[in-house]
Design a protein around this motif. Structure first.
Motif, PDB file in Angstrom:
ATOM      1  N   THR A 104      48.022  35.168  44.783  1.00 14.88           N
ATOM      2  CA  THR A 104      48.379  33.897  45.402  1.00 14.88           C
ATOM      3  C   THR A 104      47.471  33.631  46.604  1.00 14.88           C
ATOM      4  OG1 THR A 104      50.637  34.384  44.753  1.00 14.88           O
ATOM      5  CG2 THR A 104      50.335  32.577  46.299  1.00 14.88           C
ATOM      6  N   GLU A 105      47.187  34.716  47.338  1.00 17.23           N
ATOM      7  CA  GLU A 105      46.285  34.548  48.489  1.00 17.23           C
ATOM      8  C   GLU A 105      44.888  34.166  48.048  1.00 17.23           C
ATOM      9  OE1 GLU A 105      46.409  38.315  50.468  1.00 17.23           O
ATOM     10  OE2 GLU A 105      48.403  37.938  51.313  1.00 17.23           O
ATOM     11  N   ASP A 106      44.472  34.703  46.929  1.00 18.22           N
ATOM     12  CA  ASP A 106      43.082  34.512  46.503  1.00 18.22           C
ATOM     13  C   ASP A 106      43.019  34.315  44.984  1.00 18.22           C
ATOM     14  OD1 ASP A 106      40.401  34.493  46.186  1.00 18.22           O
ATOM     15  OD2 ASP A 106      40.017  36.333  47.317  1.00 18.22           O
ATOM     16  N   PRO A 107      43.283  33.073  44.527  1.00 13.78           N
ATOM     17  CA  PRO A 107      43.372  32.829  43.068  1.00 13.78           C
ATOM     18  C   PRO A 107      42.052  33.047  42.329  1.00 13.78           C
ATOM     19  CG  PRO A 107      44.199  30.959  44.360  1.00 13.78           C
ATOM     20  CD  PRO A 107      43.502  31.857  45.316  1.00 13.78           C
ATOM     21  N   ASP A 108      40.932  33.229  43.067  1.00 15.68           N
ATOM     22  CA  ASP A 108      39.649  33.428  42.387  1.00 15.68           C
ATOM     23  C   ASP A 108      39.387  34.880  42.007  1.00 15.68           C
ATOM     24  OD1 ASP A 108      39.005  30.796  42.446  1.00 15.68           O
ATOM     25  OD2 ASP A 108      37.963  30.910  44.380  1.00 15.68           O
ATOM     26  N   LEU A 109      40.295  35.777  42.391  1.00 10.82           N
ATOM     27  CA  LEU A 109      40.075  37.182  42.047  1.00 10.82           C
ATOM     28  C   LEU A 109      39.972  37.343  40.535  1.00 10.82           C
ATOM     29  CD1 LEU A 109      42.621  39.024  44.388  1.00 10.82           C
ATOM     30  CD2 LEU A 109      40.117  38.980  44.607  1.00 10.82           C
ATOM     31  N   ARG A 110      38.993  38.172  40.093  1.00 16.95           N
ATOM     32  CA  ARG A 110      38.901  38.454  38.668  1.00 16.95           C
ATOM     33  C   ARG A 110      39.881  39.578  38.334  1.00 16.95           C
ATOM     34  NH1 ARG A 110      35.051  38.637  34.257  1.00 16.95           N
ATOM     35  NH2 ARG A 110      33.973  36.934  35.265  1.00 16.95           N
ATOM     36  N   LEU A 111      40.684  39.344  37.292  1.00 19.87           N
ATOM     37  CA  LEU A 111      41.664  40.356  36.885  1.00 19.87           C
ATOM     38  C   LEU A 111      40.963  41.424  36.044  1.00 19.87           C
ATOM     39  CD1 LEU A 111      44.594  37.988  35.837  1.00 19.87           C
ATOM     40  CD2 LEU A 111      44.095  38.966  38.084  1.00 19.87           C
ATOM     41  N   LEU A 112      41.269  42.672  36.333  1.00 22.45           N
ATOM     42  CA  LEU A 112      40.673  43.776  35.585  1.00 22.45           C
ATOM     43  C   LEU A 112      41.751  44.547  34.836  1.00 22.45           C
ATOM     44  CD1 LEU A 112      38.283  45.523  38.142  1.00 22.45           C
ATOM     45  CD2 LEU A 112      37.796  43.623  36.613  1.00 22.45           C
ATOM     46  N   ALA A 113      41.415  44.942  33.615  1.00 29.71           N
ATOM     47  CA  ALA A 113      42.289  45.885  32.900  1.00 29.71           C
ATOM     48  C   ALA A 113      41.420  47.091  32.555  1.00 29.71           C
ATOM     49  CB  ALA A 113      42.915  45.227  31.693  1.00 29.71           C
ATOM     50  N   GLY A 114      40.908  47.177  31.325  1.00 28.30           N
ATOM     51  CA  GLY A 114      40.095  48.352  30.971  1.00 28.30           C
ATOM     52  C   GLY A 114      38.637  48.220  31.337  1.00 28.30           C
ATOM     53  N   CYS A 115      38.181  47.008  31.629  1.00 30.27           N
ATOM     54  CA  CYS A 115      36.789  46.739  32.008  1.00 30.27           C
ATOM     55  C   CYS A 115      35.796  46.979  30.872  1.00 30.27           C
ATOM     56  CB  CYS A 115      36.338  47.573  33.205  1.00 30.27           C
ATOM     57  SG  CYS A 115      37.181  47.145  34.704  1.00 30.27           S
ATOM     58  N   THR A 116      36.276  47.088  29.642  1.00 34.31           N
ATOM     59  CA  THR A 116      35.339  47.422  28.565  1.00 34.31           C
ATOM     60  C   THR A 116      34.461  46.242  28.177  1.00 34.31           C
ATOM     61  OG1 THR A 116      37.058  46.938  26.951  1.00 34.31           O
ATOM     62  CG2 THR A 116      36.780  49.241  27.576  1.00 34.31           C
ATOM     63  N   ASP A 117      34.832  45.049  28.607  1.00 35.77           N
ATOM     64  CA  ASP A 117      33.919  43.915  28.427  1.00 35.77           C
ATOM     65  C   ASP A 117      33.124  43.665  29.698  1.00 35.77           C
ATOM     66  OD1 ASP A 117      34.250  42.741  25.720  1.00 35.77           O
ATOM     67  OD2 ASP A 117      36.343  42.712  26.327  1.00 35.77           O
ATOM     68  N   LEU A 118      33.833  43.637  30.810  1.00 32.64           N
ATOM     69  CA  LEU A 118      33.179  43.286  32.072  1.00 32.64           C
ATOM     70  C   LEU A 118      32.020  44.225  32.405  1.00 32.64           C
ATOM     71  CD1 LEU A 118      33.482  41.329  34.523  1.00 32.64           C
ATOM     72  CD2 LEU A 118      34.629  43.228  35.668  1.00 32.64           C
ATOM     73  N   GLY A 143      28.800  43.907  30.301  1.00 33.36           N
ATOM     74  CA  GLY A 143      28.168  42.588  30.260  1.00 33.36           C
ATOM     75  C   GLY A 143      26.926  42.563  31.125  1.00 33.36           C
ATOM     76  N   GLU A 144      26.345  41.393  31.265  1.00 32.83           N
ATOM     77  CA  GLU A 144      25.144  41.237  32.087  1.00 32.83           C
ATOM     78  C   GLU A 144      25.500  41.505  33.551  1.00 32.83           C
ATOM     79  OE1 GLU A 144      22.032  40.649  31.108  1.00 32.83           O
ATOM     80  OE2 GLU A 144      22.714  40.717  29.021  1.00 32.83           O
ATOM     81  N   PRO A 145      24.651  42.227  34.262  1.00 34.71           N
ATOM     82  CA  PRO A 145      24.931  42.514  35.673  1.00 34.71           C
ATOM     83  C   PRO A 145      25.184  41.246  36.476  1.00 34.71           C
ATOM     84  CG  PRO A 145      22.994  43.721  34.927  1.00 34.71           C
ATOM     85  CD  PRO A 145      23.401  42.815  33.799  1.00 34.71           C
ATOM     86  N   GLU A 146      24.493  40.164  36.127  1.00 38.41           N
ATOM     87  CA  GLU A 146      24.657  38.910  36.863  1.00 38.41           C
ATOM     88  C   GLU A 146      26.106  38.448  36.842  1.00 38.41           C
ATOM     89  OE1 GLU A 146      22.157  39.655  35.018  1.00 38.41           O
ATOM     90  OE2 GLU A 146      20.437  39.377  36.342  1.00 38.41           O
ATOM     91  N   ASP A 147      26.810  38.699  35.732  1.00 37.80           N
ATOM     92  CA  ASP A 147      28.205  38.274  35.634  1.00 37.80           C
ATOM     93  C   ASP A 147      29.073  38.998  36.658  1.00 37.80           C
ATOM     94  OD1 ASP A 147      27.300  36.820  33.570  1.00 37.80           O
ATOM     95  OD2 ASP A 147      28.139  38.098  31.995  1.00 37.80           O
ATOM     96  N   ARG A 148      28.708  40.222  36.938  1.00 39.65           N
ATOM     97  CA  ARG A 148      29.522  41.001  37.885  1.00 39.65           C
ATOM     98  C   ARG A 148      29.121  40.715  39.322  1.00 39.65           C
ATOM     99  NH1 ARG A 148      28.298  44.797  33.981  1.00 39.65           N
ATOM    100  NH2 ARG A 148      26.718  45.823  35.246  1.00 39.65           N
TER     101      ARG A 148
END
Lengths: 283, 770
Positions: free
Chosen positions: A17-31, A34-39
Motif C-alpha cells: 500500500t505504501e509503495d504500489p510499484d513494488l515488483r512482487l517476487l515468488a520463485g524468481c524463475t522468470d525474473l 530475463g534480460e538484466p535491463e528488466d531487473r
C-alpha cells in the motif's frame, strides 16, 4: 533498490500500500533469467516467499486451496493434488526441471501470464477460482477471467494473488495433461494440453479442454467442448475433437516451433486423449 | 582437410626415447580396475579450486565489451563516461598502448588484432574494463558509447559464396582452393557398381557449452606473469601468451589444475587471456576475466556445420566400389577449416579402392570454429553411416552385414599402412550380440502410431595414437609414498586417476599414497594439450617409464645390500625381495643408500610411435528408438557403445567417456543447433542453455551399455592404450537416424532430427506408399 521480505500477509499489504510499484517476487524463475535491463529498472521488490498464508495446500469446503507461492515440487508431491487433481500433479512434475519446481510457484505461473505457462491450461479445465488479496479485502475471480492477454492479468494495483480454489472435480471424471517440448525437461512447451472429461451412459457427459502455446493466452477450446458433450463415446469422435481443436487455435511461428507443427501436434494430442477417454484407458 | 595433429598447430619437439625396457603388461593388478577418481571427493564436495574459483587479494574484475552486430565497423568509441564509473580502474581500447597485438598469428586464417576496428562476428571484442566489482565492470561496459557502422552480414557458407555476397574479408569469402583427396578411379568404381546411392545431408553448427565458462585470473609479479586459466593445455597458453606479449616462456606461468570441461574449445587461448594480462599490468592488481554463458556461445568456438553430398556404389554382394564425397562448410569469420576432417571416415573406415573427396569452406559473419570432440568426424559419419544403411536397404541386406563385408586391416587414407590393431570387426559383431541386434531386426513392425527401430553406426578416429613429446617425473619418498609430476591437464576425463594407477601398477604403491602435480608450466614437465583422445596414450607410457626408472634405481640399491643381482629382484608393497629366494627380502625403508638419499627420482619419456603403422581406435554403436508418428517425437530407448580403444586403463572413467559421448551425440542427433537470424541481422538467437537444447537426464536412456572390445595391442605404445574420448561421440547421431529409418522407413538427412520435419517426411512417405 528497495527489497522487502515480509513475514505475514498483513505486513506485505502494508508495504504494498505504501509503495504500489513494488515488483512482487515468488520463485524468481522468470525474473532472474530475463534480460538484466528488466531487473535494473525495478523500483523495488516484495518477496512473498516467506508468507505462510500463501504457502499451503488444504481443503476448504468443497475446494482445494493452493497458496500462490506454494512451489510446484510441493504440488507435485501432494497426495491431495495427486488424488483429486492428477492433471495438475502431472503438470507440476513437468514444469522446467526439479530445481525450477523447487522454486517456481502456481501464483508466479499465473502472474507471469505467459501463453506457454504449463499449469495454466490445467487451471482452465479445473475451473479454478483465483483469490486476490487487496487493500480493501479479498475478491475472487474465475481463472478464465484472470488471464486477460499476453502477459496481462486482472491483478489490480496493490493486489496480491493469494491462492487458488480448485472445486472438487466431478466424480469419476478423467484428467489428462500433455506437454510437447523440444526435450523432456527444461523446455518451454511447443504445445501444452489439459483435458477433464467424463463419459456416462455411453455418452460424453463432461468435456473441458484447454491448450497453451497456441494463442496469445491459454485457451479453453469451447467449440470443441460443445461439439463433444452429448456425443456417443466412440473412437470416431476422437478425430473430430482433434480436428476441431486444431481449427480453434491461432498459433504462431517462433524459435521453438512452427505454427503448423503446433496445430498438428495439438490435433494429435487431443485425438489421443479423447481416444483414451472413450476407451476409459487412463494415461 | 586438416590432418591428424589438429590439437597442436606448431611442430612439436620429440623427447628422448625411454631408456627403460618396457615389456607390455601381461596381467595387471591395478590398471583396468574400476577405481574411483583420485579427486572425486574434491570435485563432488566443491573443494576443488577451478580457475573460475580463484580469488586473490585486491583482485579486480575484468569485462569485455562485445560487438552486438554480426558485421560492423567501429566509427567511434567514447569511454569517458565509463572511466568515471566508481570502481573502474582501467579501460582498454584499440587506442590504448600495448593493445596492438596480432591475433592468432599461428592460425592459417586472415590476420586480425586484439581490438579489430572491423567486427566480423557478433561478440567480437571491442574494449575492456577492470573494476573493483563485476557489477561496476558491467556498468562501465554499458556506459561506453560506440558508434557502429552496421555492415551487411552473411550467415551461411552457401550465401557466402553467392556472387555479390557481403564480404567478410576484403579478399572475399572463399578460404581458397577446395581441399581434395582422390585414390583409385571413382568413375570406374561407379561403373562397376550394381547399386548406387546418392544423398545430400545437412548438419548444424554446434556449441561446446562446457560447464565452466572460459576465462582466467592474471597476476603480475614484476615482469613475471601468472595465469590461472581454464584450459586443456597450460603449455599452449604459455606459448601463445608469451608470444603475444613478447615475454620469455620462463616468465609466463600458467596453472590449470581443474577445468570444468572444454571439448576442444579450450585448446587455445582466448582474447580474454591477453586482456586479463593487459588489465592486470595496467592496474598493477590481479584481474579476473571470466566470460558469461552468452559470451561463450558467441566467441570461443563451435563445431562447423554445412552440407554434404555422398554418393556410394556397391556390388550385389555388398562390396563397396566407389565413394564420392563433397562438403561445404564454414569455420566462421576467421578459420579456414570449415570442413576440416569431414571426409576422414569416408577415406579410412571402410574398404574401398576408389574414393574422391572435396571440401570447400567459406568465411561467414559468425564466431570462429574450434576443434569440438572429434573435429569433422560426427559430421562425416552422419553422411557415411546413413548412406551405408541406404545401400543396405537397396541391396536388401542387413546393415550390419554390409559393414562387415567392407572391413580393412590397413589405413587406406595413409597409403595402405597396417593398423597396429583393429577391433572394428569385433566392435560390430560383439556389439550386435550384446545389443540383441538380430532379434530386434527380426521383430515384426508395429502398426500403431508409436513404432520402434534399431540402428548401428561405426567409426574410426584419425588421432588417438598419442605420441611424443612427454616427460614425467616420479619421486619415491622415504615412506613409500609417491609424487608424480606431469604437465598434462585432466579435463574431466580421469587423466590423474589413470596415471596414478600406472604408477601404482609399477611401484606397488596404493593409489591413495600417490600425490600428483600437474598442469602448471612453472613446476611440471612439458606436455601437449589434452585433446585429440591422446592424453592417456601420450602420457601413460611416459609415466610408466618414470615409474620403471624409479623402480630400477631402488632395486639396484637393494641389490647392493642383499648382495644379489638386481635382475632377480621384485618390488611390492614397500618390500624388495628375490624372485629366486623370497626369504631374501628387505623393506624399502631399510635400503641403506635410500636411507641416505631419502628420495629416488625417476624420469620417463614418451617413446615414438611405431613406424609405418597407424594407431587408431574403432567403435560401433547401436541404439533403439521409439518414434511417435503422430507428433514426430523421437525417444532414444537404449544405446550400446562397443569400443576398441586398446587396453581399458580404468573401467569407471572408460564407461563414463562412453556414456558422455553418447549423450553428446544424442544432442547432435535430436536437439542441438546454433540458430542465426540468417535473413535479417545475422545474430544468434539461441545463445543460452535455455534456447540451445542439450539433452537433459530425461532425454537420454537409462539403458546405456559400455562394452569394451579390449584388443591387445603390443605395438601402439608401452601401455597398450588407444584414445577413447572422441570415438564415443562420432557415430551416435548417425545410429539414431538409422534407427529412425528402421522404425519408419523415412531417412532424415538433416540434423538434428526435428519433429516438424519428420512429420513432413512421414506424410510424404505415406503418400508415396499410397
Amino acid at each position: 533498490m528497495k527489497a522487502f521480505a515480509p513475514r505475514s500477509l498483513d505486513e506485505a499489504m502494508v508495504r504494498l500500500t505504501e509503495d504500489p510499484d513494488l515488483r512482487l517476487l515468488a520463485g524468481c524463475t522468470d525474473l532472474m533469467v530475463g534480460e538484466p535491463e528488466d531487473r535494473l529498472g525495478l523500483p523495488g521488490v516484495l518477496d512473498l516467499r516467506g508468507l505462510s498464508e500463501l504457502r499451503r495446500i488444504e481443503w476448504h469446503d468443497d475446494a482445494l486451496e493452493i497458496g500462490a507461492v506454494t512451489p510446484f515440487s510441493q504440488i507435485r508431491d501432494s497426495p491431495e493434488v495427486q488424488k483429486s487433481f492428477p492433471a495438475l500433479a502431472e503438470a507440476a512434475s513437468k514444469i522446467g526441471g526439479w530445481q525450477i519446481q523447487n522454486r517456481a510457484s502456481l501464483g508466479g505461473n499465473m502472474a507471469n501470464a505467459s501463453p506457454a505457462g504449463d499449469s495454466l491450461p490445467v487451471l482452465l479445465v479445473l475451473e479454478a477460482q483465483v483469490v486476490l488479496v487487496g487493500p480493501e479485502g479479498t475478491r475472487t475471480v474465475p481463472y478464465r477471467e484472470f488471464h486477460l492477454g499476453y502477459r496481462q492479468t486482472a491483478l489490480g494495483p496493490g493486489e496480491i494473488i493469494g491462492w487458488v480454489r480448485l472445486p472438487k472435480p466431478p466424480e469419476n471424471a478423467m484428467q489428462f495433461f500433455r506437454k510437447v517440448g523440444a526435450r523432456e525437461a527444461q523446455a518451454i512447451s511447443k504445445v501444452v494440453v489439459a483435458l477433464l472429461a467424463d463419459v456416462s451412459d455411453g455418452r460424453v457427459s463432461e468435456y473441458r479442454l484447454a491448450a497453451g502455446s497456441v494463442a496469445e493466452v491459454p485457451l479453453r477450446l469451447t467449440e470443441v467442448e460443445k461439439a463433444m458433450v452429448g456425443r456417443a463415446a466412440k473412437a470416431e469422435i476422437a478425430n473430430l475433437a482433434g480436428h476441431l481443436a486444431a481449427q480453434a487455435v491461432r498459433p504462431i511461428d517462433d524459435v521453438r516451433s512452427t505454427a503448423e507443427y503446433r496445430r498438428f501436434a495439438l490435433e494429435q494430442v487431443v485425438r489421443r486423449m479423447t481416444l483414451q477417454l472413450v476407451r476409459r484407458v487412463p494415461e | 582437410m586438416r590432418e591428424a595433429n589438429y590439437y597442436s598447430r606448431d611442430p612439436v619437439p620429440e623427447t628422448p626415447e625411454p631408456k627403460q625396457k618396457q615389456d607390455p603388461w601381461a596381467e595387471t593388478k591395478v590398471v583396468g580396475q574400476p577405481l574411483p577418481r583420485v579427486d572425486a571427493y574434491q570435485r563432488l564436495s566443491g573443494a576443488a579450486v577451478y580457475p573460475s574459483d580463484v580469488h586473490l587479494p585486491e583482485m579486480l574484475y575484468g569485462a569485455i565489451l562485445r560487438c552486438p552486430h554480426a558485421h560492423a565497423r567501429i566509427k567511434s568509441l567514447e569511454t569517458t563516461a565509463a572511466e568515471q564509473i566508481p570502481g573502474v580502474r582501467a579501460v582498454l581500447t584499440n587506442s590504448s598502448p600495448g593493445t596492438d597485438i596480432p591475433w592468432q598469428p599461428e592460425s592459417d586464417g586472415p590476420a586480425s588484432v586484439l581490438f579489430d576496428p572491423v567486427c566480423r562476428f557478433e561478440g567480437e571484442a571491442v574494449a575492456a574494463v577492470a573494476a573493483t566489482t563485476p557489477y561496476q565492470a558491467q556498468d562501465a561496459l554499458r556506459a561506453m558509447q560506440v558508434d557502429y557502422e552496421v555492415l551487411p552480414a552473411v550467415s551461411t557458407p552457401q550465401d557466402a559464396l553467392e556472387p555479390g555476397a557481403p564480404k567478410v574479408h576484403p579478399d572475399g569469402n572463399s578460404v581458397g582452393e577446395p581441399s581434395t583427396y582422390e585414390r583409385g578411379d571413382v568413375s570406374a568404381g561407379f561403373e562397376a557398381a550394381d547399386v548406387v546411392v546418392e544423398e545430400t545431408f545437412q548438419v548444424p553448427f554446434l556449441l561446446h557449452t562446457p560447464m565452466e565458462p572460459h576465462g582466467c585470473v592474471a597476476r603480475w609479479e614484476g615482469d613475471k606473469l601468472t595465469l590461472w586459466e581454464s584450459t586443456q593445455g597450460v603449455y599452449n597458453v604459455q606459448r601463445q601468451v608469451a608470444a603475444a606479449l613478447d615475454l620469455p616462456l620462463s616468465h609466463v606461468r600458467v596453472i590449470g589444475h581443474y577445468v570444468g570441461g572444454g571439448f576442444g574449445s579450450k585448446l587455445a587461448i582466448g582474447k580474454y587471456s591477453l586482456i586479463a594480462a593487459l588489465l592486470a599490468k595496467k592496474t598493477a592488481r590481479p584481474v579476473k576475466v571470466f566470460l558469461s554463458r552468452e559470451e561463450t556461445f558467441l566467441c570461443v568456438g563451435n563445431r562447423p556445420g554445412g552440407t554434404m553430398r555422398l554418393k556410394a556404389g556397391a556390388k550385389r554382394d555388398g562390396t563397396l566400389t566407389a565413394l564420392d564425397f563433397e562438403a561445404l562448410g564454414s569455420g566462421g569469420a576467421y578459420s579456414p577449416y570449415g570442413t576440416g576432417l569431414f571426409d576422414w571416415q569416408i577415406r579410412d573406415l571402410y574398404h574401398c579402392r576408389n574414393v574422391r573427396t572435396k571440401g570447400r569452406s567459406a568465411y561467414i559473419n559468425a564466431g570462429e570454429e574450434r576443434p569440438m570432440r572429434a573435429p569433422g568426424h560426427p559430421q562425416g559419419s552422419w553422411a557415411l553411416e546413413q548412406v551405408l544403411d541406404a545401400l543396405a536397404a537397396k541391396l536388401e541386406m542387413d546393415p550390419l552385414k554390409l559393414r562387415l563385408e567392407n572391413l580393412t586391416a590397413v589405413s587406406q587414407a595413409r597409403g595402405d599402412i597396417p593398423y597396429t590393431s583393429t577391433g572394428f570387426k569385433e566392435c560390430l559383431e560383439e556389439g550386435a550380440k550384446a545389443f540383441g541386434w538380430a532379434a530386434a531386426r527380426a521383430r515384426p513392425a508395429a502398426d500403431g502410431p508409436v513404432v520402434r527401430g534399431v540402428g548401428v553406426g561405426g567409426c574410426t578416429w584419425v588421432a588417438g595414437a598419442g605420441g611424443p613429446p612427454s616427460t614425467a617425473i616420479v619421486k619415491y619418498f622415504a615412506d613409500g609414498s609417491v609424487n608424480l609430476n606431469m604437465g598434462a591437464s585432466d579435463i574431466g576425463t580421469g587423466t590423474k586417476t589413470v596415471m596414478a594407477m600406472v604408477v601404482a601398477e609399477e611401484l606397488g604403491v596404493p593409489v591413495e599414497r600417490i600425490q600428483i602435480e600437474h598442469a602448471d608450466t612453472g613446476t611440471t614437465e612439458f606436455a601437449t594439450a589434452s585433446g585429440g583422445s591422446k592424453t592417456v596414450p601420450t602420457e601413460s607410457p611416459a609415466v610408466r617409464a618414470a615409474a620403471l626408472d624409479c623402480r630400477e634405481q631402488l632395486l639396484a640399491m637393494a641389490a647392493q645390500d642383499l648382495n644379489i643381482s638386481a635382475a632377480e629382484l621384485e618390488l611390492e608393497a614397500g618390500e624388495v625381495f628375490s624372485t629366486r629366494d623370497p626369504a631374501k627380502r628387505l623393506a624399502v625403508g631399510e635400503i641403506s643408500q635410500f636411507r641416505q638419499r631419502r628420495t629416488v627420482v625417476g624420469v620417463g619419456y614418451r617413446g615414438p610411435n611405431p613406424e609405418d603403422k597407424a594407431v587408431c581406435p574403432f567403435a560401433a554403436q547401436f541404439c533403439e528408438v521409439e518414434v511417435n508418428k503422430r507428433t514426430g517425437e523421437v525417444r532414444v530407448l537404449r544405446f550400446l557403445g562397443a569400443h576398441d580403444s586398446g587396453r581399458v586403463m580404468s573401467r569407471l572413467t572408460y564407461d563414463n567417456q562412453v556414456y558422455g559421448g553418447i549423450v553428446m551425440g544424442i544432442g547432435f542427433g535430436l536437439t542441438e543447433r546454433r540458430v542465426l537470424d540468417e535473413k535479417q541481422t545475422g545474430k544468434m538467437v539461441n545463445r543460452n542453455w535455455h534456447d540451445y537444447k542439450i539433452p537433459t537426464a530425461l532425454d537420454v536412456p537409462a539403458d546405456m551399455e559400455s562394452l569394451p572390445i579390449e584388443i591387445q595391442d603390443l605395438e601402439c605404445n608401452t601401455t597398450g592404450a588407444k584414445g577413447l574420448g572422441e570415438p564415443v561421440t562420432i557415430p551416435t547421431a548417425a545410429a539414431i537416424a538409422n534407427a529412425v529409418y528402421d522404425a519408419t522407413g523415412v531417412r532424415v538427412t538433416e540434423a538434428p532430427i526435428n519433429p516438424t520435419r519428420l512429420l513432413d517426411l512421414l506424410a510424404a512417405h505415406d503418400q508415396r506408399r499410397a
